[in-house]
Design an enzyme around this catalytic site. Structure first.
Site, short mmCIF file in Angstrom:
data_model
loop_
_atom_site.label_atom_id
_atom_site.label_comp_id
_atom_site.label_asym_id
_atom_site.label_seq_id
_atom_site.Cartn_x
_atom_site.Cartn_y
_atom_site.Cartn_z
CB CYS A 1 39.12 28.59 25.36
SG CYS A 1 40.72 28.96 24.93
CG HIS B 1 39.01 27.42 29.59
ND1 HIS B 1 40.17 26.64 29.16
CD2 HIS B 1 39.42 28.59 29.28
CE1 HIS B 1 40.88 27.31 28.30
NE2 HIS B 1 40.73 28.54 28.23
CG ASN C 1 44.32 29.05 28.03
OD1 ASN C 1 43.82 27.97 27.36
ND2 ASN C 1 43.57 30.26 27.82
#
Length: 327
Positions: free
Chosen positions: A113, A254, A284
């Site tokens: 990520c 994030h 996500n």
């Protein structure tokens, strides 16, 4: 030599098909209330016939249009992903070919990520060495290819998408100056991983796909480490450049889940109205999370000229980082 790089253009692309929480209720043991209360996610975009290449190509076209540049001006192509179409060639090589280019420098960056922020730092370093560079930096994931739809704790979290920026040493009108990037890591493989298919976990012809082929995550541990790490490195980068959290106009963490996003904002004492989130609509998207959010925030006017934007990310590895951008 200047250490600054400038974002000349931004773009993002997500698949047309959407899975709402109600859609997931039909084949996952979950409910809309359970998902929203724990993650804030209401829907996610899911590929149907698209590939990682398709998503990066569309995001790139939008970034090129935003920058006023042509594809043949690009010198480097960096793609942050762990869900590329193929092991070989790289996602960056395939994108270079689809853009009609050759004799460029394509490479993939793997930091889960955190991949986009890691790739951004690589691009900054390349520009310092080669000031005439014009670098495409993409984050793209087809996460639904790596989720176990029988694991209700993880499959509801993820979506597919791509974001792209073009970075140069040239400061043009409406460019975003990348003031700095800070990166860190722990080097830990248990909390968040996808093992299946790696050389330590190979498949033989005829083997069935096992659970280790898919994302495996210890959610509570990730929450604690993500909040602590993103907050600490954000404070570090601000202090390094003489800023405080009061100077931040827009925080883009994030987009893991709403609990983490809210916790990071609270720990940094940045008001919620300054924290940008689109996780409720995209879920996500791993390495694509930050560039999608950055491009959308600029597109809808959340980011305005003169704004100081703080990025914070966290991913498997464990990896994390922060970026300061002055628009």
């Amino acid at each position: 030599m200047s250490n600054f790089s400038y974002i000349r253009g931004l773009g993002y692309h997500v698949p047309e098909r959407v899975y709402t929480n109600a859609d997931l209720e039909k084949f996952v043991d979950t409910t809309d209330e359970w998902i929203v209360s724990r993650t804030g996610i209401k829907q996610r975009h899911v590929v149907e016939n698209e590939t990682c290449l398709d998503l990066t190509f569309e995001a790139t076209q939008k970034a090129l249009k935003d920058s006023g540049m042509e594809a043949d001006e690009l010198t480097h192509i960096l793609v942050a992903t762990f869900t590329a179409d193929t092991v070989i060639p790289s996602a960056a090589c395939l994108l270079m070919e689809k853009l009609g280019l050759s004799n460029r420098i394509p490479m993939d960056i793997s930091a889960a990520c955190s991949g986009f922020v890691y790739a951004l730092e690589v691009a900054r370093a390349l520009i310092c060495l080669h000031p005439d560079s014009k670098i495409l930096v993409c984050g793209c994931e087809i996460l639904t290819s790596r989720v176990n739809w029988e694991d209700r704790s993880t499959c509801v979290l993820f979506g597919d998408g791509a974001g792209a920026v073009i970075l140069t040493a040239e400061n043009c009108q409406n460019s975003g100056k990348v003031i700095d990037v800070l990166l860190s890591s722990e080097g830990e493989g248990e909390t968040l991983n996808v093992r299946g298919g790696g050389s330590a976990y190979p498949y033989k012809l005829g083997d069935t796909v096992g659970e280790n082929h898919f994302i495996q995550m210890q959610g509570r541990s990730i929450y604690r480490k993500a909040v602590r790490s993103m907050s600490a490195i954000s404070l570090e980068i601000l202090a390094k450049h003489g800023f405080t959290t009061e100077d931040v106009d827009v925080l883009i963490p994030h987009q893991a889940n709403m609990r983490i996003i809210e916790a990071v904002g609270k720990k940094l004492e940045i008001p919620s109205e300054k924290v940008f989130s689109n996780v409720e609509r995209f879920g996500n998207t791993s390495a694509a999370s930050i560039p999608i959010a950055l491009a959308e925030a600029k597109e809808v006017g959340v980011i305005k000229n003169g704004d100081l934007v703080l990025l914070a990310t966290f991913g498997g590895g464990l990896t994390w980082g922060s970026t300061l951008i002055q628009f």
